[in-house]
Write a protein that holds these residues in place. Sequence first.
Motif, PDB file in Angstrom:
ATOM      1  N   GLY A 143     -12.155 -76.192  78.356  1.00 14.39           N
ATOM      2  CA  GLY A 143     -13.496 -76.197  77.794  1.00 14.39           C
ATOM      3  C   GLY A 143     -13.926 -74.934  77.075  1.00 14.39           C
ATOM      4  N   THR A 144     -13.140 -73.860  77.149  1.00 17.73           N
ATOM      5  CA  THR A 144     -13.510 -72.632  76.442  1.00 17.73           C
ATOM      6  C   THR A 144     -13.211 -72.795  74.946  1.00 17.73           C
ATOM      7  OG1 THR A 144     -11.321 -71.639  76.737  1.00 17.73           O
ATOM      8  CG2 THR A 144     -12.958 -71.254  78.484  1.00 17.73           C
ATOM      9  N   THR A 145     -13.746 -71.882  74.152  1.00 16.32           N
ATOM     10  CA  THR A 145     -13.539 -71.957  72.709  1.00 16.32           C
ATOM     11  C   THR A 145     -12.058 -71.899  72.357  1.00 16.32           C
ATOM     12  OG1 THR A 145     -15.677 -70.891  72.292  1.00 16.32           O
ATOM     13  CG2 THR A 145     -14.075 -70.863  70.501  1.00 16.32           C
ATOM     14  N   GLY A 146     -11.339 -70.949  72.962  1.00 17.76           N
ATOM     15  CA  GLY A 146      -9.912 -70.839  72.695  1.00 17.76           C
ATOM     16  C   GLY A 146      -9.143 -72.058  73.155  1.00 17.76           C
ATOM     17  N   TRP A 147      -9.577 -72.605  74.297  1.00 16.54           N
ATOM     18  CA  TRP A 147      -8.919 -73.802  74.832  1.00 16.54           C
ATOM     19  C   TRP A 147      -9.066 -74.961  73.854  1.00 16.54           C
ATOM     20  CZ3 TRP A 147     -10.238 -78.787  76.107  1.00 16.54           C
ATOM     21  CH2 TRP A 147      -9.366 -79.489  76.959  1.00 16.54           C
ATOM     22  N   TRP A 148     -10.231 -75.166  73.304  1.00 13.80           N
ATOM     23  CA  TRP A 148     -10.452 -76.267  72.362  1.00 13.80           C
ATOM     24  C   TRP A 148      -9.605 -76.094  71.106  1.00 13.80           C
ATOM     25  CZ3 TRP A 148     -11.785 -80.970  72.900  1.00 13.80           C
ATOM     26  CH2 TRP A 148     -12.697 -81.364  73.899  1.00 13.80           C
ATOM     27  N   LYS A 149      -9.430 -74.868  70.684  1.00 10.84           N
ATOM     28  CA  LYS A 149      -8.585 -74.629  69.509  1.00 10.84           C
ATOM     29  C   LYS A 149      -7.149 -75.032  69.804  1.00 10.84           C
ATOM     30  CE  LYS A 149      -7.142 -71.069  66.230  1.00 10.84           C
ATOM     31  NZ  LYS A 149      -7.264 -69.635  65.816  1.00 10.84           N
ATOM     32  N   ARG A 150      -6.665 -74.657  70.997  1.00  7.78           N
ATOM     33  CA  ARG A 150      -5.289 -74.975  71.351  1.00  7.78           C
ATOM     34  C   ARG A 150      -5.102 -76.477  71.584  1.00  7.78           C
ATOM     35  NH1 ARG A 150      -0.171 -73.910  70.349  1.00  7.78           N
ATOM     36  NH2 ARG A 150       1.210 -74.166  72.191  1.00  7.78           N
ATOM     37  N   ILE A 151      -6.035 -77.124  72.260  1.00 10.00           N
ATOM     38  CA  ILE A 151      -5.885 -78.557  72.508  1.00 10.00           C
ATOM     39  C   ILE A 151      -5.971 -79.335  71.199  1.00 10.00           C
ATOM     40  CG2 ILE A 151      -8.291 -79.304  72.879  1.00 10.00           C
ATOM     41  CD1 ILE A 151      -5.378 -80.203  75.199  1.00 10.00           C
ATOM     42  N   SER A 152      -6.728 -78.807  70.245  1.00 10.83           N
ATOM     43  CA  SER A 152      -6.805 -79.437  68.925  1.00 10.83           C
ATOM     44  C   SER A 152      -5.457 -79.377  68.222  1.00 10.83           C
ATOM     45  CB  SER A 152      -7.870 -78.745  68.068  1.00 10.83           C
ATOM     46  OG  SER A 152      -9.158 -78.904  68.626  1.00 10.83           O
ATOM     47  N   GLU A 153      -4.786 -78.239  68.343  1.00 12.17           N
ATOM     48  CA  GLU A 153      -3.447 -78.113  67.765  1.00 12.17           C
ATOM     49  C   GLU A 153      -2.484 -79.103  68.411  1.00 12.17           C
ATOM     50  OE1 GLU A 153      -3.707 -73.287  66.808  1.00 12.17           O
ATOM     51  OE2 GLU A 153      -2.579 -74.036  68.545  1.00 12.17           O
ATOM     52  N   ALA A 154      -2.618 -79.274  69.718  1.00 12.25           N
ATOM     53  CA  ALA A 154      -1.754 -80.210  70.435  1.00 12.25           C
ATOM     54  C   ALA A 154      -2.001 -81.650  69.981  1.00 12.25           C
ATOM     55  CB  ALA A 154      -1.987 -80.075  71.937  1.00 12.25           C
ATOM     56  N   MET A 155      -3.256 -82.040  69.863  1.00 14.73           N
ATOM     57  CA  MET A 155      -3.574 -83.395  69.430  1.00 14.73           C
ATOM     58  C   MET A 155      -3.104 -83.643  68.001  1.00 14.73           C
ATOM     59  SD  MET A 155      -4.913 -84.953  72.016  1.00 14.73           S
ATOM     60  CE  MET A 155      -3.804 -83.948  73.012  1.00 14.73           C
ATOM     61  N   ASP A 156      -3.276 -82.662  67.139  1.00 12.24           N
ATOM     62  CA  ASP A 156      -2.808 -82.795  65.758  1.00 12.24           C
ATOM     63  C   ASP A 156      -1.300 -83.011  65.717  1.00 12.24           C
ATOM     64  OD1 ASP A 156      -5.359 -82.484  64.768  1.00 12.24           O
ATOM     65  OD2 ASP A 156      -5.102 -80.380  64.186  1.00 12.24           O
ATOM     66  N   ALA A 157      -0.587 -82.393  66.673  1.00 17.72           N
ATOM     67  CA  ALA A 157       0.873 -82.438  66.677  1.00 17.72           C
ATOM     68  C   ALA A 157       1.430 -83.788  67.108  1.00 17.72           C
ATOM     69  CB  ALA A 157       1.431 -81.340  67.575  1.00 17.72           C
ATOM     70  N   ILE A 158       0.713 -84.528  67.958  1.00 18.31           N
ATOM     71  CA  ILE A 158       1.289 -85.772  68.501  1.00 18.31           C
ATOM     72  C   ILE A 158       0.490 -87.027  68.157  1.00 18.31           C
ATOM     73  CG2 ILE A 158       2.482 -84.661  70.420  1.00 18.31           C
ATOM     74  CD1 ILE A 158       0.169 -85.631  72.217  1.00 18.31           C
TER      75      ILE A 158
END
Length: 241
Positions: A143-158
């Motif tokens: 839920g942190t700002t950095g976490w959302w950036k990383r999870i967004s990268e993960a979703m974009d990847a798969i």
Amino acid sequence: MIHYHGTPAGGGRLDAAKFLAGRHALVPFPRQDDMGIVSEVCQSFCFDNGAFSVWKRGGQLDVDGYLRWVDDWRLHPGFDWALIPDVIDGDEAANDLLLEQWPVHLAGVPVWHLHESLERLQRLANTWRTVAIGSSGQWATPGTTGWWKRISEAMDAICDEQGRPACRLHGLRMLDPQIFSRLPFASADSTNAAVNGGSVSRFGMYTPPTAGQRAAVIADRIESHNSAPVWQRSGQAELAL
């Protein structure tokens, strides 16, 4: 989406039975206190190997004991799957080795950690029916700002161009509507209801009298939300903040 509530549940055993009745549960290997109740009253259940707890306290996971436990319960009609043992902050080679050692007759789910490469996530998503996503490293707090950036990268990847993931996704410690309602998860878990059922201050002046009732209220509020049907690539992280 399946909402798995982490056990053991708080309060007395009668409260625990009432809270778990008709729900889905996640049972951790180190805390099997409610397994008897879970097996009788839950719609379904999954197993957590306890790697996160071991990681937090610096211990070592009993992999052989965990495998025996999963094997004992795999034929129960309510058993869904078990998280395959992993090293939270371990390297990818170490975690891939643990996947290779997992018995093929057991329904297992591998974990991809946010500090691992997106290439490994893509490989797991193309190999396994379900992949669990775990927060780790600098992204250990969902839920942190950095976490959302990383999870967004993960979703974009798969996810494909329509936002559909390549496999079923499970969010570890992500049973927060502010999180799972924005992600295309098939399931997610947390101990929110079990832990916070003991918190009277959370409810203000109108407080349910027992821990079981408080846990049920929290769980009902969580279960009133569903996951996102697809991943929205454009501006998704900004919408979550």
